[in-house]
Design a protein around this motif. Structure first.
Motif, short mmCIF file in Angstrom:
data_model
loop_
_atom_site.label_atom_id
_atom_site.label_comp_id
_atom_site.label_asym_id
_atom_site.label_seq_id
_atom_site.Cartn_x
_atom_site.Cartn_y
_atom_site.Cartn_z
N THR A 140 1.73 -58.65 -9.24
CA THR A 140 0.96 -57.52 -9.71
C THR A 140 1.74 -56.24 -9.19
N SER A 141 1.31 -55.23 -9.96
CA SER A 141 1.91 -53.92 -9.56
C SER A 141 0.56 -53.08 -9.02
N ILE A 142 1.07 -52.04 -8.12
CA ILE A 142 0.08 -51.25 -7.42
C ILE A 142 0.23 -49.90 -7.81
N ALA A 143 -0.80 -48.80 -7.88
CA ALA A 143 -0.58 -47.54 -8.04
C ALA A 143 -1.61 -46.74 -7.18
N HIS A 144 -1.57 -45.43 -7.02
CA HIS A 144 -2.71 -44.82 -6.30
C HIS A 144 -3.05 -43.54 -7.05
N LEU A 145 -4.38 -43.49 -6.98
CA LEU A 145 -5.05 -42.23 -7.11
C LEU A 145 -5.45 -41.21 -6.08
#
Length: 297
Positions: A140-145
């Motif tokens: 899976t990929s991850i991103a941040h807000l």
């Protein structure tokens, strides 16, 4: 309460397993094809929990356990909950609130994310320029807000139990995958002119893995039936299912690597993929001790 899957449920379970084995093998979890999500939508798994589908929780648990066995995209979890409890359809990323930001998993081509935020199930908008990268879970990929976006809370407590049940099903599938992988390797790898599974110490490890997976699956089935029936203690059983499933996935993931030996930790081998997915799943809708230790209703 009958916990035995009926013929239709078993057929759906088998069909899910067959499709995943052919189109989403676990060994390819590091680099899933770009067109995988449209295929998942076409197969109906993204919107299968929508009210119009009239699918019960036990059937959902069976299907999601099979999807979890192949480390299916975790956005299926948030998309399934969104389909039942919000106005969103299609892909909805999975949100995980941190101390100073919100982590987004599988956010590619998603405009919203859903998850446990500030102790409630809620959804947030995703910035168009949100940068994604590979996470510890290589599937899976991850991103941040970085900012604190407005959260649209789902006030129905059943939404949180629904997410927790589906995550538990993914964990049960992960435990099953690790068990099967270890058992298969124990019959192939040889030492002293015998398969390593012939030796008692390996037999005990694989037997313990099978017991952990069976116990977690049994509790998952009971929790799904309790939630479907609206039982007063449904929250306890769903939380217990999550606790047992998380522990089974983690312990089986570690045991799988032990059976494989040094090769199990290398990037070329797949055992470490199950353990990394298990670590991620334990943080999603975690089992709270206060629910497990509360007085009976």
């Amino acid at each position: 309460m009958d916990l035995t899957p009926d013929e239709d449920q078993m057929a759906l379970q088998t069909a899910t397993n067959d499709w995943c084995r052919a189109h989403m093998p676990l060994a390819e979890a590091r680099s899933r094809p770009e067109g995988l999500w449209p295929q998942l939508e076409m197969m109906g798994w993204v919107g299968m929990t929508a009210p119009a589908m009239d699918l019960d929780h036990p059937t959902e648990a069976l299907v999601f356990a099979e999807l979890g066995r192949f480390l299916a995209p975790v956005a299926l979890l948030s998309s399934a909950v969104a389909a039942r409890w919000t106005k969103f359809d299609g892909k909805v990323a999975l949100a995980l609130a941190g101390t100073d930001n919100i982590r987004l998993f599988d956010s590619h081509n998603a405009t919203h994310a859903l998850g446990l935020i500030d102790a409630n199930i809620g959804s947030v908008n995703i910035d168009a320029d949100c940068e994604t990268r590979r996470s510890l879970d290589l599937s899976t990929s991850i991103a941040h807000l970085q900012s604190n976006p407005p959260v649209e809370t789902i006030n129905d407590p059943r939404a949180g139990l629904h997410l927790q049940l589906l995550v538990a099903a993914f964990s049960v599938g992960c435990a099953d995958a690790a068990r099967d992988m270890a058992a298969d390797y124990a019959t192939l790898r040889q030492q002293f002119d015998r398969p390593i599974g012939w030796f008692q110490s390996l037999k005990h490890i694989c037997s313990d893995m099978a017991v952990r997976a069976a116990v977690a699956r049994s509790q998952l089935y009971y929790a799904a039936c309790a939630l479907q029936a609206g039982e007063s203690d449904a929250a306890f059983h769903v939380t217990a299912a999550k606790r047992l499933a998380d522990q089974a996935a983690l312990d089986n993931g570690r045991a799988n690597i032990q059976v494989h030996g040094g090769i199990g930790m290398t990037d070329e081998a797949s055992p470490h993929l199950c353990l990394k997915r298990a670590h991620l799943l334990q943080f999603l809708a975690p089992a709270e001790s206060r629910v497990l230790l509360a007085d009976s209703p």
